[in-house]
Each structure stands twice: as C-alpha cells, then as structure tokens.
Design an enzyme around this catalytic site. Structure first.
Site, PDB file in Angstrom:
ATOM      1  N   CYS A   1      -7.820  -1.492  38.300  1.00 23.73           N
ATOM      2  CA  CYS A   1      -8.238  -2.052  36.958  1.00 23.73           C
ATOM      3  C   CYS A   1      -7.082  -2.364  36.206  1.00 23.73           C
ATOM      4  O   CYS A   1      -7.047  -3.690  35.076  1.00 23.73           O
ATOM      5  CB  CYS A   1      -9.547  -1.669  36.312  1.00 23.73           C
ATOM      6  SG  CYS A   1     -10.934  -1.417  36.945  1.00 23.73           S
TER       7      CYS A   1
ATOM      8  N   HIS B   1      -8.658  -5.961  29.263  1.00 22.48           N
ATOM      9  CA  HIS B   1     -10.022  -5.568  31.115  1.00 22.48           C
ATOM     10  C   HIS B   1     -10.491  -5.231  30.600  1.00 22.48           C
ATOM     11  O   HIS B   1     -12.204  -5.285  29.513  1.00 22.48           O
ATOM     12  CB  HIS B   1      -9.267  -4.349  31.746  1.00 22.48           C
ATOM     13  CG  HIS B   1     -10.477  -3.675  32.699  1.00 22.48           C
ATOM     14  ND1 HIS B   1     -10.816  -4.985  33.877  1.00 22.48           N
ATOM     15  CD2 HIS B   1     -10.747  -3.026  33.287  1.00 22.48           C
ATOM     16  CE1 HIS B   1     -11.510  -4.096  34.478  1.00 22.48           C
ATOM     17  NE2 HIS B   1     -11.934  -3.137  34.164  1.00 22.48           N
TER      18      HIS B   1
ATOM     19  N   ASN C   1     -17.853  -7.284  35.650  1.00 20.75           N
ATOM     20  CA  ASN C   1     -16.206  -6.727  35.538  1.00 20.75           C
ATOM     21  C   ASN C   1     -15.531  -6.656  37.138  1.00 20.75           C
ATOM     22  O   ASN C   1     -15.467  -6.748  37.874  1.00 20.75           O
ATOM     23  CB  ASN C   1     -16.659  -5.083  35.492  1.00 20.75           C
ATOM     24  CG  ASN C   1     -15.515  -3.784  35.474  1.00 20.75           C
ATOM     25  OD1 ASN C   1     -14.351  -4.441  36.544  1.00 20.75           O
ATOM     26  ND2 ASN C   1     -14.812  -2.694  35.406  1.00 20.75           N
TER      27      ASN C   1
END
Length: 335
Positions: free
Chosen positions: A125, A260, A291
């Site tokens: 990520c 993020h 996500n």
C-alpha cells in the site's frame, strides 16, 4: 496559510513534478449488502468499522495489466505526453498473480512505450509513494525524460471473500501519474522506512510452496486488524510531520491531505493528529472505492482533481503505509 515559493527537494539537480494523472475504475460497483451476506455482517457494521459504503470489483476481463494500461493512457493524455517520450514505467502492485515476468513491461507494450524501461515495485500500500520517489530521482538525474508511475490492484483475486476481517475492506482499480521535468521542484523529499519484524501483521496465510505441497487453494491475504490500526494511527502522523519538514512547508501550506485509503478511521485520526486547518481537503475516496492498496493514493488524487475539490498547483501531502510493514510520504504539487 503562509506563503512558500518553492518546495525543498532532495539532493541532485534539475526539478521534477507530476504533469498528468489518470484513473481506471472497474464498472462493477459492490455495495455493503452484497459483502455482508457472505460474512454475517451488515451495512451499518461495515460503515462503522471502515467508513466504506461500496467498492469496485474488476470483471473477468480486467487484469492488473489492463487496468494499469488504461490508467496510464489517460495520464499520458492528460499530460500531453507521447508514449515515445516515456523513459520508464514503474508499476506498484501487490495483487499481480505472476511473480515472473513482471507486469510493467506488458503495460509499456500496451500503451506503446516501446523504448521505455519497465519494472514492478513491491511495497504494497506504500508502493505508489515508493515509485513516485524513484521517478523523481530518475527525472532529476536525467536517467529518464518522463516516468509513468502506476498503482494497480485486483485485490478481489487475493482476498478470502468469506473472511470477516478483510472481505469488506478491499476493492480494485488503477491510478497513474506522469512525472516529468519542471522549472521548480514539484515533488518533495521522500520520508520512508520499513519494519520487517512485524511482517506477519499483513501477509498471505501461506507461501505458494506450502500451497503446492498441501494441495490447498492459493494463499489469501490476512490482516491483524487491531495491531495494524494502532501502528498506522501512530506512524502516519509521525511520517507526515517529517515529510512536511523535509519539504520546508507547514500543514497550513497544504491544499490536500491524501493518505493511503486504508480505513476512514485511520484517515480521520491522522488528520486530527496533524491539526490540519479547515481549508485542507482530506481525501475520502475509501467511501466509494474501498482499500485499493497501491492504487488508492492516485485514485484519490484523481477524484479530488476531477471533482474540482482541489485545484491544479496546490500542494498535497501523500502518505502510503501497509504490508511489510512499510511506509513512505512526500509533498507534491498537484497536476
């Protein structure tokens, strides 16, 4: 809001900035009711735990490579850059199912960047921020004229859709930027690091070798949610402050905070800890995208710009963090 003429940049000559951005969002929207039916949950529980209302899942025709190529083509179009001008393609992904060959060369081929070097970046990520830092160095050193930085994920391929801890979190998509030469610094110094001692907090449940020996289904992603939450809510503000200091600016100089998109509670906690002034727009693309790992920061950036929530030329603080454990942050000028 104090006035600052230029960002401080890292060592080296010349300057680089983001000159174009593009996104690809799969057409299939998946709401919480569809997810909760498989994990004995509810829309209200998912929203309370994560802030997510829906996410996109790729179709069978969508792959990490095709989604990356679609986002890259849009970024080049936005930048007005020809494929022949691309010197390097950097693709950040944790969901490409083939370890070899790398995905980036195939992306370069699909977009017509036949003279470009190409490689994958494996920083989960935080991958987009890692790749962006490398692109900045490549352009400023003269090693590449323009660099494509792409985050592309098909997380629906690597999660257990019946796992109550992860099934509701993840989505698919791709975002890309073109980094090119600039008259003034548009990408601040990166602040990054890793903590491999805690690598099991976000990890596949077994190796490919173990799966083959045991004749089990392929490995799936597992996450120790509470431990990751505590780590992220501490690390993100810490790294963010260092990135602001390295860029020579203050929180009040920002137009946007684009971390993020892991969890809305983490985003809110970080924004509060940083004491961002009211004019700073906080990205919340997670509400509709979930996500998307390495794709989340460029997707969130593209969403803010396309909706007019922030203007070109404003400054944004980017922060990536995730499996590894790894983190990276830098301040950029928005394209």
């Amino acid at each position: 809001m104090t006035a600052k003429a230029l960002l401080t940049q890292g060592g080296g000559g010349a300057a680089a900035r983001i000159v174009g951005i593009g996104a690809y969002r799969p057409s299939r929207r998946v709401d919480n009711d569809e997810i909760s039916a498989r994990i004995d949950s509810s829309d209200a529980w998912i929203r309370q735990r994560s802030g997510i209302a829906s996410r996109r899942f790729a179709t069978d025709d969508d792959t990490v490579v095709t989604m990356a190529a679609a986002a890259a083509a849009r970024a080049m179009d936005h930048a007005g850059v020809d494929p022949a001008d691309i010197g390097m393609v950097l693709l950040a992904s944790m969901s490409q199912l083939e370890q070899s060959p790398a995905a980036a060369p195939r992306v370069a081929h699909l977009i017509g960047a036949h003279a470009a070097a190409a490689t994958d970046i494996g920083a989960a990520c935080a991958g987009f921020c890692y790749a962006l830092a490398l692109a900045d160095s490549l352009v400023r050193s003269g090693s590449a004229g323009h660099v494509l930085v792409i985050g592309a994920e098909k997380m629906s391929d690597i999660i257990d859709h019946t796992d109550r801890g992860t099934a509701f979190l993840f989505g698919d998509g791709a975002g890309a930027v073109v980094v090119g030469p600039a008259r003034a610094p548009g990408i601040g110094p990166v602040v990054w690091g890793a903590d491999g001692e805690r690598h099991r907090l976000i990890a596949h449940d077994r190796s490919w070798l173990e799966s083959r020996e045991q004749q089990d289904p392929w490995p799936v992603l597992r996450m120790s949610g509470p431990e990751v939450f505590r780590w992220a809510t501490r690390k993100v503000p810490e790294v963010s402050r260092k990135a602001l200091d390295a860029a020579g600016i203050e929180a009040g100089d920002l137009a946007a905070f684009i971390p993020h998109q892991a969890n809305a509670r983490i985003v809110d906690s970080a924004a509060k800890a940083l004491r961002l002034p009211p004019h700073v727009v906080v990205a919340k693309d997670i509400v509709d995208s979930g996500n998307t790992s390495a794709a989340s920061i460029p997707l969130a950036m593209e969403s803010l710009l396309s909706r007019g929530a922030v203007a070109s030329g404003g400054r944004a603080l980017l922060v990536g963090f995730g499996a590894g454990l790894v983190h990276a942050a830098q301040v950029v000028t928005l394209p």
